[in-house]
Design a protein around this motif. Structure first.
Motif, PDB file in Angstrom:
ATOM      1  N   LEU A 196      55.706 -30.965 120.730  1.00 27.24           N
ATOM      2  CA  LEU A 196      54.501 -30.556 120.009  1.00 27.24           C
ATOM      3  C   LEU A 196      53.920 -29.278 120.604  1.00 27.24           C
ATOM      4  O   LEU A 196      53.553 -28.356 119.869  1.00 27.24           O
ATOM      5  N   ARG A 197      53.856 -29.190 121.909  1.00 26.58           N
ATOM      6  CA  ARG A 197      53.312 -27.993 122.573  1.00 26.58           C
ATOM      7  C   ARG A 197      54.186 -26.764 122.321  1.00 26.58           C
ATOM      8  O   ARG A 197      53.680 -25.670 122.102  1.00 26.58           O
ATOM      9  N   VAL A 198      55.486 -26.940 122.335  1.00 27.43           N
ATOM     10  CA  VAL A 198      56.398 -25.825 122.048  1.00 27.43           C
ATOM     11  C   VAL A 198      56.227 -25.372 120.610  1.00 27.43           C
ATOM     12  O   VAL A 198      56.189 -24.175 120.319  1.00 27.43           O
ATOM     13  N   GLY A 199      56.094 -26.312 119.696  1.00 30.14           N
ATOM     14  CA  GLY A 199      55.862 -25.972 118.296  1.00 30.14           C
ATOM     15  C   GLY A 199      54.548 -25.250 118.085  1.00 30.14           C
ATOM     16  O   GLY A 199      54.466 -24.290 117.314  1.00 30.14           O
ATOM     17  N   GLN A 200      53.497 -25.683 118.782  1.00 29.38           N
ATOM     18  CA  GLN A 200      52.207 -25.012 118.696  1.00 29.38           C
ATOM     19  C   GLN A 200      52.303 -23.571 119.193  1.00 29.38           C
ATOM     20  O   GLN A 200      51.768 -22.655 118.569  1.00 29.38           O
ATOM     21  N   PHE A 201      52.969 -23.393 120.309  1.00 28.10           N
ATOM     22  CA  PHE A 201      53.109 -22.042 120.845  1.00 28.10           C
ATOM     23  C   PHE A 201      53.913 -21.166 119.899  1.00 28.10           C
ATOM     24  O   PHE A 201      53.558 -20.008 119.664  1.00 28.10           O
ATOM     25  N   PHE A 202      54.992 -21.679 119.334  1.00 25.36           N
ATOM     26  CA  PHE A 202      55.826 -20.918 118.421  1.00 25.36           C
ATOM     27  C   PHE A 202      55.033 -20.466 117.200  1.00 25.36           C
ATOM     28  O   PHE A 202      55.066 -19.295 116.817  1.00 25.36           O
ATOM     29  N   PHE A 203      54.317 -21.385 116.574  1.00 27.94           N
ATOM     30  CA  PHE A 203      53.574 -21.032 115.371  1.00 27.94           C
ATOM     31  C   PHE A 203      52.385 -20.127 115.683  1.00 27.94           C
ATOM     32  O   PHE A 203      52.034 -19.258 114.880  1.00 27.94           O
ATOM     33  N   LEU A 204      51.772 -20.288 116.835  1.00 24.50           N
ATOM     34  CA  LEU A 204      50.706 -19.369 117.236  1.00 24.50           C
ATOM     35  C   LEU A 204      51.260 -17.970 117.459  1.00 24.50           C
ATOM     36  O   LEU A 204      50.650 -16.974 117.052  1.00 24.50           O
ATOM     37  N   TYR A 205      52.412 -17.872 118.063  1.00 22.09           N
ATOM     38  CA  TYR A 205      53.063 -16.586 118.308  1.00 22.09           C
ATOM     39  C   TYR A 205      53.412 -15.896 116.985  1.00 22.09           C
ATOM     40  O   TYR A 205      53.126 -14.716 116.795  1.00 22.09           O
ATOM     41  N   ILE A 206      54.004 -16.638 116.054  1.00 19.47           N
ATOM     42  CA  ILE A 206      54.351 -16.084 114.747  1.00 19.47           C
ATOM     43  C   ILE A 206      53.093 -15.698 113.977  1.00 19.47           C
ATOM     44  O   ILE A 206      53.043 -14.638 113.336  1.00 19.47           O
ATOM     45  N   PHE A 207      52.048 -16.521 114.043  1.00 16.11           N
ATOM     46  CA  PHE A 207      50.793 -16.202 113.370  1.00 16.11           C
ATOM     47  C   PHE A 207      50.206 -14.908 113.908  1.00 16.11           C
ATOM     48  O   PHE A 207      49.724 -14.069 113.148  1.00 16.11           O
ATOM     49  N   CYS A 208      50.224 -14.733 115.225  1.00 19.34           N
ATOM     50  CA  CYS A 208      49.689 -13.502 115.821  1.00 19.34           C
ATOM     51  C   CYS A 208      50.492 -12.282 115.392  1.00 19.34           C
ATOM     52  O   CYS A 208      49.913 -11.231 115.104  1.00 19.34           O
ATOM     53  N   ILE A 209      51.799 -12.388 115.341  1.00 15.60           N
ATOM     54  CA  ILE A 209      52.629 -11.269 114.893  1.00 15.60           C
ATOM     55  C   ILE A 209      52.271 -10.882 113.470  1.00 15.60           C
ATOM     56  O   ILE A 209      52.066  -9.705 113.165  1.00 15.60           O
ATOM     57  N   VAL A 210      52.157 -11.859 112.597  1.00 17.00           N
ATOM     58  CA  VAL A 210      51.831 -11.579 111.192  1.00 17.00           C
ATOM     59  C   VAL A 210      50.413 -11.042 111.059  1.00 17.00           C
ATOM     60  O   VAL A 210      50.159 -10.098 110.301  1.00 17.00           O
ATOM     61  N   PHE A 211      49.474 -11.594 111.805  1.00 15.45           N
ATOM     62  CA  PHE A 211      48.088 -11.131 111.743  1.00 15.45           C
ATOM     63  C   PHE A 211      47.953  -9.676 112.162  1.00 15.45           C
ATOM     64  O   PHE A 211      47.329  -8.866 111.484  1.00 15.45           O
ATOM     65  N   TRP A 212      48.542  -9.332 113.315  1.00 19.02           N
ATOM     66  CA  TRP A 212      48.449  -7.953 113.794  1.00 19.02           C
ATOM     67  C   TRP A 212      49.212  -7.000 112.884  1.00 19.02           C
ATOM     68  O   TRP A 212      48.788  -5.863 112.675  1.00 19.02           O
ATOM     69  N   ALA A 213      50.331  -7.440 112.334  1.00 15.16           N
ATOM     70  CA  ALA A 213      51.080  -6.598 111.396  1.00 15.16           C
ATOM     71  C   ALA A 213      50.265  -6.367 110.131  1.00 15.16           C
ATOM     72  O   ALA A 213      50.271  -5.262 109.571  1.00 15.16           O
ATOM     73  N   LEU A 214      49.541  -7.376 109.684  1.00  9.86           N
ATOM     74  CA  LEU A 214      48.688  -7.218 108.514  1.00  9.86           C
ATOM     75  C   LEU A 214      47.576  -6.211 108.777  1.00  9.86           C
ATOM     76  O   LEU A 214      47.266  -5.375 107.913  1.00  9.86           O
ATOM     77  N   LEU A 215      46.993  -6.255 109.953  1.00 10.92           N
ATOM     78  CA  LEU A 215      45.974  -5.261 110.307  1.00 10.92           C
ATOM     79  C   LEU A 215      46.555  -3.848 110.333  1.00 10.92           C
ATOM     80  O   LEU A 215      45.894  -2.889 109.928  1.00 10.92           O
ATOM     81  N   LEU A 216      47.780  -3.721 110.798  1.00  9.22           N
ATOM     82  CA  LEU A 216      48.417  -2.407 110.829  1.00  9.22           C
ATOM     83  C   LEU A 216      48.727  -1.905 109.424  1.00  9.22           C
ATOM     84  O   LEU A 216      48.651  -0.699 109.173  1.00  9.22           O
ATOM     85  N   THR A 217      49.066  -2.803 108.502  1.00  7.51           N
ATOM     86  CA  THR A 217      49.327  -2.356 107.126  1.00  7.51           C
ATOM     87  C   THR A 217      48.053  -1.877 106.450  1.00  7.51           C
ATOM     88  O   THR A 217      48.116  -1.027 105.567  1.00  7.51           O
ATOM     89  N   PHE A 218      46.901  -2.408 106.851  1.00 15.99           N
ATOM     90  CA  PHE A 218      45.640  -1.912 106.298  1.00 15.99           C
ATOM     91  C   PHE A 218      45.379  -0.473 106.719  1.00 15.99           C
ATOM     92  O   PHE A 218      44.605   0.232 106.077  1.00 15.99           O
ATOM     93  N   ASP A 219      46.005  -0.034 107.790  1.00 13.50           N
ATOM     94  CA  ASP A 219      45.838   1.345 108.271  1.00 13.50           C
ATOM     95  C   ASP A 219      46.863   2.289 107.655  1.00 13.50           C
ATOM     96  O   ASP A 219      46.922   3.452 108.017  1.00 13.50           O
ATOM     97  N   GLY A 220      47.683   1.795 106.753  1.00 11.65           N
ATOM     98  CA  GLY A 220      48.621   2.657 106.045  1.00 11.65           C
ATOM     99  C   GLY A 220      50.036   2.657 106.586  1.00 11.65           C
ATOM    100  O   GLY A 220      50.862   3.450 106.156  1.00 11.65           O
ATOM    101  N   ILE A 221      50.342   1.791 107.509  1.00  9.32           N
ATOM    102  CA  ILE A 221      51.698   1.696 108.050  1.00  9.32           C
ATOM    103  C   ILE A 221      52.491   0.765 107.134  1.00  9.32           C
ATOM    104  O   ILE A 221      51.969  -0.248 106.666  1.00  9.32           O
ATOM    105  N   GLY A 222      53.743   1.095 106.879  1.00 20.41           N
ATOM    106  CA  GLY A 222      54.587   0.261 106.036  1.00 20.41           C
ATOM    107  C   GLY A 222      54.787  -1.129 106.614  1.00 20.41           C
ATOM    108  O   GLY A 222      54.681  -1.331 107.828  1.00 20.41           O
ATOM    109  N   ALA A 223      55.099  -2.089 105.744  1.00 20.50           N
ATOM    110  CA  ALA A 223      55.203  -3.486 106.177  1.00 20.50           C
ATOM    111  C   ALA A 223      56.313  -3.679 107.210  1.00 20.50           C
ATOM    112  O   ALA A 223      56.121  -4.374 108.213  1.00 20.50           O
TER     113      ALA A 223
END
Length: 97
Positions: free
Chosen positions: A3-30
């Motif tokens: 369960l802890r490994v799964g939580q860390f994995f999904f938190l890591y993936i969520f952070c990658i997608v979140f920060w990438a989404l913020l970067l796309t708002f600045d005009g960087i390609g997906a």
């Protein structure tokens, strides 16, 4: 443990997608935003595309650079360490005597 490994994995993936989404708002390609987000959160070196092996992050805006600085800090200090420091229970003073 699983369960802890799964939580860390999904938190890591969520952070990658979140920060990438913020970067796309600045005009960087997906694709470029996702590559930059993975490389800064993982602190692994060059990204793909506009920040590839022969390029630098110098062409990015100040907004993007500040986002990437926060993301690199999160990646370097590990995500759960920062989450623990933000929880109020961590800062409570307990009388152990």
């Amino acid at each position: 443990i699983l369960l802890r490994v799964g939580q860390f994995f999904f938190l890591y993936i969520f952070c990658i997608v979140f920060w990438a989404l913020l970067l796309t708002f600045d005009g960087i390609g997906a694709f470029d935003a996702l590559g930059i987000s993975v490389t800064t959160l993982g602190n692994v070196g060059p990204a793909f595309g506009i920040a590839g092996a022969t390029c630098t992050f110098a062409g990015l805006s100040d907004f993007s650079k500040s986002i990437l600085c926060i993301e690199m800090l999160m990646g370097r200090l590990e995500l759960f360490t920062l989450l623990v420091m933000l929880s109020p229970e961590f800062w409570k003073i307990r009388n152990r005597w």
